[in-house]
Write an enzyme that holds these catalytic residues in place. Sequence first.
Site, mmCIF file in Angstrom:
data_model
loop_
_atom_site.group_PDB
_atom_site.id
_atom_site.type_symbol
_atom_site.label_atom_id
_atom_site.label_comp_id
_atom_site.label_asym_id
_atom_site.label_seq_id
_atom_site.Cartn_x
_atom_site.Cartn_y
_atom_site.Cartn_z
ATOM 1 N N HIS A 1 -6.079 -5.641 3.185
ATOM 2 C CA HIS A 1 -5.083 -4.589 3.386
ATOM 3 C C HIS A 1 -4.632 -4.574 4.844
ATOM 4 O O HIS A 1 -5.459 -4.406 5.741
ATOM 5 C CB HIS A 1 -5.686 -3.221 3.016
ATOM 6 C CG HIS A 1 -5.936 -3.068 1.537
ATOM 7 N ND1 HIS A 1 -5.256 -2.163 0.757
ATOM 8 C CD2 HIS A 1 -6.777 -3.729 0.713
ATOM 9 C CE1 HIS A 1 -5.684 -2.267 -0.492
ATOM 10 N NE2 HIS A 1 -6.612 -3.203 -0.553
ATOM 11 N N GLN B 1 -4.967 -0.471 -4.812
ATOM 12 C CA GLN B 1 -5.591 -1.613 -5.481
ATOM 13 C C GLN B 1 -6.330 -1.198 -6.757
ATOM 14 O O GLN B 1 -6.347 -1.921 -7.746
ATOM 15 C CB GLN B 1 -6.535 -2.303 -4.494
ATOM 16 C CG GLN B 1 -7.133 -3.591 -5.037
ATOM 17 C CD GLN B 1 -7.995 -4.304 -4.027
ATOM 18 O OE1 GLN B 1 -7.743 -4.231 -2.830
ATOM 19 N NE2 GLN B 1 -9.023 -4.991 -4.498
ATOM 20 N N CYS C 1 0.843 -1.192 0.000
ATOM 21 C CA CYS C 1 0.000 0.000 0.000
ATOM 22 C C CYS C 1 0.882 1.247 0.000
ATOM 23 O O CYS C 1 1.748 1.401 0.861
ATOM 24 C CB CYS C 1 -0.884 -0.032 1.243
ATOM 25 S SG CYS C 1 -1.500 1.573 1.739
ATOM 26 N N GLU C 2 0.659 2.119 -0.961
ATOM 27 C CA GLU C 2 1.546 3.285 -1.065
ATOM 28 C C GLU C 2 1.228 4.348 -0.018
ATOM 29 O O GLU C 2 1.994 5.289 0.158
ATOM 30 C CB GLU C 2 1.492 3.881 -2.475
ATOM 31 C CG GLU C 2 0.219 4.596 -2.831
ATOM 32 C CD GLU C 2 0.285 5.146 -4.255
ATOM 33 O OE1 GLU C 2 1.115 4.679 -5.046
ATOM 34 O OE2 GLU C 2 -0.510 6.050 -4.560
ATOM 35 N N HIS C 3 0.107 4.209 0.678
ATOM 36 C CA HIS C 3 -0.236 5.200 1.701
ATOM 37 C C HIS C 3 0.397 4.889 3.056
ATOM 38 O O HIS C 3 0.648 5.786 3.850
ATOM 39 C CB HIS C 3 -1.755 5.281 1.870
ATOM 40 C CG HIS C 3 -2.440 5.713 0.618
ATOM 41 N ND1 HIS C 3 -3.626 5.166 0.178
ATOM 42 C CD2 HIS C 3 -2.090 6.623 -0.301
ATOM 43 C CE1 HIS C 3 -3.975 5.741 -0.949
ATOM 44 N NE2 HIS C 3 -3.066 6.615 -1.273
ATOM 45 N N HIS C 4 0.615 3.578 3.330
ATOM 46 C CA HIS C 4 1.111 3.194 4.650
ATOM 47 C C HIS C 4 2.373 2.340 4.600
ATOM 48 O O HIS C 4 2.910 1.986 5.647
ATOM 49 C CB HIS C 4 0.018 2.431 5.415
ATOM 50 C CG HIS C 4 -1.260 3.208 5.585
ATOM 51 N ND1 HIS C 4 -2.339 3.081 4.738
ATOM 52 C CD2 HIS C 4 -1.610 4.142 6.496
ATOM 53 C CE1 HIS C 4 -3.302 3.897 5.117
ATOM 54 N NE2 HIS C 4 -2.890 4.562 6.180
ATOM 55 N N CYS D 1 -3.170 -2.352 6.328
ATOM 56 C CA CYS D 1 -3.438 -1.054 6.970
ATOM 57 C C CYS D 1 -4.861 -1.000 7.518
ATOM 58 O O CYS D 1 -5.169 -0.177 8.377
ATOM 59 C CB CYS D 1 -3.155 0.092 6.007
ATOM 60 S SG CYS D 1 -3.930 -0.060 4.405
HETATM 61 ZN ZN LIG Z 1 -2.938 1.626 3.322
#
Ligand SMILES: [Zn+2]
Length: 274
Positions: free
Chosen positions: A233, A205, A164-167, A235
């Site tokens: 996920h 995703q 996941c590129e956010h976390h 996250c």
């Molecule tokens: Zn994430």
Amino acid sequence: MTLPNGNGHDAQTDPDPSSGMPARRLSMSDNLGRIALRRPSFGRAASLRDGPRSRTISIDETVAAMSNLAAYDEDADVQLPKGASPREAKLPLMKENYRLLLAHLGEDPNRHGLINTPERAAKAMMFFTKGYDETIQDILNDAIFDENHDQMVIVKDIEMFSMCEHHLVPFIGKVSVGYLPNSCVLGLSKIARIVEIYSRRLQVQERLTKQIAMAITEAVAPAGVAVIIEATHMCMVMRGVQKLNAKTITSTMLGVFREDPRTREEFLTLVNGR
Ligand SMILES: [Zn+2]
């Protein structure tokens, strides 16, 4: 088809490097299908409305096709892709960054158990993102066959591991791909390799789903492509809503899979049948 997740993935505005289009949720109502249909290669879609035909790849065939991928992934925790990667030159810097991170977490980077962790972590992160070192063109050479085959091809439940590129934590799941060839077919293992190249990057995703569909469209110009990803996920599981069993489902339907409900239903039935 995407479930609401409340984990920070809801507002997608990041530009998609592959297409320059803003990343966003994909669904059957997405207009990507219309975009793809403007391609000349989608011209025979109309004749297929007379009745979709199908051929499902047997489990044996799929396993055989996946065996190349399994061999490729041996010693997956330390082995980086073959050949020189420009990113490998960055390993010493990455190692130092991980050492600093350990210190910032309140740890002693010099204690026995952690002494080699920065190097291991840097190599592991390089492996998790090894898709940056490969291109679709690298794997497609000699793998496109002019078979005059016009039956539906499905490869389902391809295992997928992404970040996941956010976390910067993993999301893992399964990808099912179907396409209706126009005449060219793709070597079966290459579908799994396309999934691998795009999933082994920092991702969301929704974008991953679309990139796989577009890669197959560009490779063999089929009458249609369908991609469904079902993933968990970390996250969501380990932080945020902490729902162990929540799954996020995304789909991209292009060409006849978008235009013809019978083709789409046939794909969904074959993919969902256990
Ligand atoms: Zn994430």
